[in-house]
Scaffold this active site. Structure first.
Site, PDB file in Angstrom:
ATOM      1  N   SER A  76       5.273  -6.267  -8.748  1.00  0.00           N
ATOM      2  CA  SER A  76       4.360  -5.580  -9.659  1.00  0.00           C
ATOM      3  C   SER A  76       4.723  -4.101  -9.682  1.00  0.00           C
ATOM      4  CB  SER A  76       2.922  -5.744  -9.185  1.00  0.00           C
ATOM      5  OG  SER A  76       2.736  -4.982  -8.011  1.00  0.00           O
ATOM      6  N   LYS A  77       3.964  -3.361 -10.493  1.00  0.00           N
ATOM      7  CA  LYS A  77       4.227  -1.921 -10.637  1.00  0.00           C
ATOM      8  C   LYS A  77       4.259  -1.202  -9.293  1.00  0.00           C
ATOM      9  CE  LYS A  77       2.301  -1.319 -15.184  1.00  0.00           C
ATOM     10  NZ  LYS A  77       0.975  -1.438 -15.733  1.00  0.00           N
ATOM     11  N   ARG A  78       3.464  -1.710  -8.365  1.00  0.00           N
ATOM     12  CA  ARG A  78       3.418  -1.119  -7.026  1.00  0.00           C
ATOM     13  C   ARG A  78       4.813  -0.992  -6.409  1.00  0.00           C
ATOM     14  NH1 ARG A  78       1.885  -3.873  -2.878  1.00  0.00           N
ATOM     15  NH2 ARG A  78       1.835  -5.796  -4.080  1.00  0.00           N
ATOM     16  N   HIS A  79       5.658  -1.992  -6.697  1.00  0.00           N
ATOM     17  CA  HIS A  79       6.985  -2.013  -6.086  1.00  0.00           C
ATOM     18  C   HIS A  79       7.976  -1.067  -6.765  1.00  0.00           C
ATOM     19  CE1 HIS A  79       5.298  -6.019  -5.017  1.00  0.00           C
ATOM     20  NE2 HIS A  79       5.767  -5.663  -3.848  1.00  0.00           N
ATOM     21  N   GLY A  80       7.681  -0.713  -7.993  1.00  0.00           N
ATOM     22  CA  GLY A  80       8.620   0.132  -8.750  1.00  0.00           C
ATOM     23  C   GLY A  80       8.607  -0.301 -10.199  1.00  0.00           C
TER      24      GLY A  80
END
Ligand code: GLU
Length: 492
Positions: free
Chosen positions: A254-258
């Site tokens: 998800s966006k959290r990862h990049g």
């Protein structure tokens, strides 16, 4: 009817093209190209609130950027269109009406509160919340009455209870679903829009899709879709569900990862062939150890048999390494042209570039190419080529210039630079040689002070090339400023 392979990519235009969707598109495309089949792109836009044309454009642009083309579908047309679901509403109407007539679907008038009540009571009993078919057997009179009350019905599919539905998945093997766990699901919403599960079946069947290759998140939809195939007497397609993509912490990417959108990678200056190569390896494993493949080579190598059942982990370091490899293999001209917009945005290069600067940029890029993981990084790396003063002196650099002889080397180098007639590698080499002899210094002791004087640091691109490309004036000014700042600092 021919037995030609036909596969499709059917994005919902509710946002950008994400890594997962791009990989599904790629696998479908590879499968089609490998087997001389057709690749179709169509748009699933029945989510009226969230679908928009901008997203559609961006998704299609991203697919093209990746090098994927399609034989039929949106923008290119074809015999089985239209290829946008909202332009196919009449087609869907004829099919759900048929299901109603044949008693395989029914109008449901339940309100959201009633449905929630039912779900809640099932939850309390520890059962799967689902619709149990309350409106299945309403009489015509009852339906009329509910309509008169102003209720707008949905159309639900009548699930046959007590059945086991088996998906023969080409990647995951046999997967069973019990129909008892699947409530009568909605085919048409109260506003007349078909649901995904219904429209996708009509489209896949009428477009004669032979293989549905998509993300694992759709596996639980498949038994519902198979029920519709059967109810309408359509020839069943084959299914292949590709595993999820996880971040390195093994949770869903998800966006959290990049960055998760293809357009973000594009903006950062990733090369399409690198991203495609990387995406292909997310869940598919070629034979042997090789990792670098062109799109053409991927077509040769690709098979669904080598697509893994287990989740793929998105490793940013690997992507950056791979992209760096592709950058190094590219011509400096190509990387320069990609780099120019970043440099312009940063104000480092004029909007209109002179042919001299254009040539200079190519040589600078050829030097920096080695260090780039993605092209937008060029704005940081190229800073060393601008300005008459170094940005800052690193602690190691400062330490090196504390030495008297080091400062002398810088001073002498500057003087020689001003005096020499030509400005090429041979001349620079000659200067170093002379100073080395004169001051009894060699190797790093000779070169590093000049590098520090010019860049502030001990690392960087090839020193001679750097000096040539900086030009005589900047070299002289910088070295003077560095020395000047040193004395200033020691005085205060
Ligand atoms: N519109 C769906 C999605 O974007 C397509 C699913 C499918 O391929 O059946 O996830």
């Amino acid at each position: 009817m021919s037995d030609k392979i036909r596969v499709r990519f059917a994005p919902s235009p509710t946002g950008p093209l994400h890594i997962g969707g791009a990989r599904s598109a790629l696998f479908n495309w590879l499968f089609a190209r490998k087997r001389q089949g057709d690749f179709i792109v169509r748009i699933e836009d029945t989510d009226v609130e969230r679908s928009n044309l901008v997203s559609e454009e961006v998704i299609l642009e991203d697919l093209k950027w990746m090098g994927l083309d399609w034989d039929e579908g949106i923008q290119v047309g074809g015999e089985k269109g239209p290829y946008r679901q909202r332009e196919r509403l009449e087609i869907y109407d004829s099919y759900w009406k048929r299901l109603l007539e044949e008693g395989k679907a029914y109008y449901c008038f339940c309100t959201e509160e009633e449905l929630e009540e039912e779900r809640e009571s099932l939850r309390k009993k520890g059962e799967m919340p689902r619709y149990l078919g309350k409106c299945r057997d309403l009489t015509q009179a009852e339906r009329d009455k509910l309509r008169e009350e102003g209720r707008k019905p949905v159309v639900r599919f009548k699930v046959t209870w007590g059945e086991t539905i088996t998906v023969e998945d080409l990647i995951r093997g046999r997967v069973n679903f019990e129909s008892d766990g699947i409530g009568d699901f909605i085919l048409v919403r109260s506003d007349g829009m078909p649901t995904y599960n219904f429209a996708v079946v009509i489209d896949d069947a009428l477009m004669e899709i032979t293989h549905v290759i998509r993300g694992e998140e759709h596996l639980s939809n498949t038994p519902r879709q198979m029920m519709i195939y059967r109810a309408l007497g359509f020839k069943m397609t084959s299914f292949a569900h590709i595993s999820l993509i996880l971040g390195e912490d093994r949770t869903k990417m998800s966006k959290r990862h990049g960055a998760t959108a293809i357009s973000q990678y594009r903006k950062m200056g990733y090369l399409p062939e690198a991203l495609v190569n990387f995406l292909a390896l997310l869940g598919w494993a070629p034979e042997g150890e090789r990792e670098m493949f062109t799109l053409h080579e991927l077509v040769e190598e690709f098979s669904l048999e080598r697509v893994s059942r287990s989740a793929a982990v998105f490793n940013f370091r690997k992507l950056n390494w791979m992209n760096g490899e592709y950058i190094r293999e590219s011509s400096p001209e190509r990387i320069r042209d990609m780099a120019i917009p970043y440099l312009q945005e940063e104000g480092l290069v004029d909007e209109k570039i002179s042919s001299q600067d254009y040539q200079w940029l190519k040589e600078v890029i050829a030097l920096l190419q080695e260090q780039l993981e993605y092209v937008s990084q060029v704005v940081t790396h190229i800073k060393v080529f601008f300005g008459d003063e170094i940005e800052e002196l690193s602690p190691e650099g400062a330490e090196m210039l504390e030495d008297e002889q080091a400062r002398q080397i810088v001073q002498r180098f500057r003087e020689e630079c001003i005096q020499v007639e030509s400005w090429d590698k041979e001349t620079i080499k000659g200067i170093f040689k002379r100073i080395g002899k004169e001051l009894g210094a060699g190797g790093k002791k000779l070169f590093q002070p000049v590098r520090v004087g010019l860049t502030g640091t001990l690392q960087g691109p090839d020193l001679q090339s750097l000096i040539i490309l900086l030009g005589r004036e900047k070299v002289a000014n910088r070295l003077q400023n560095t020395l000047h700042n040193l004395t200033k600092n020691t005085q205060c």
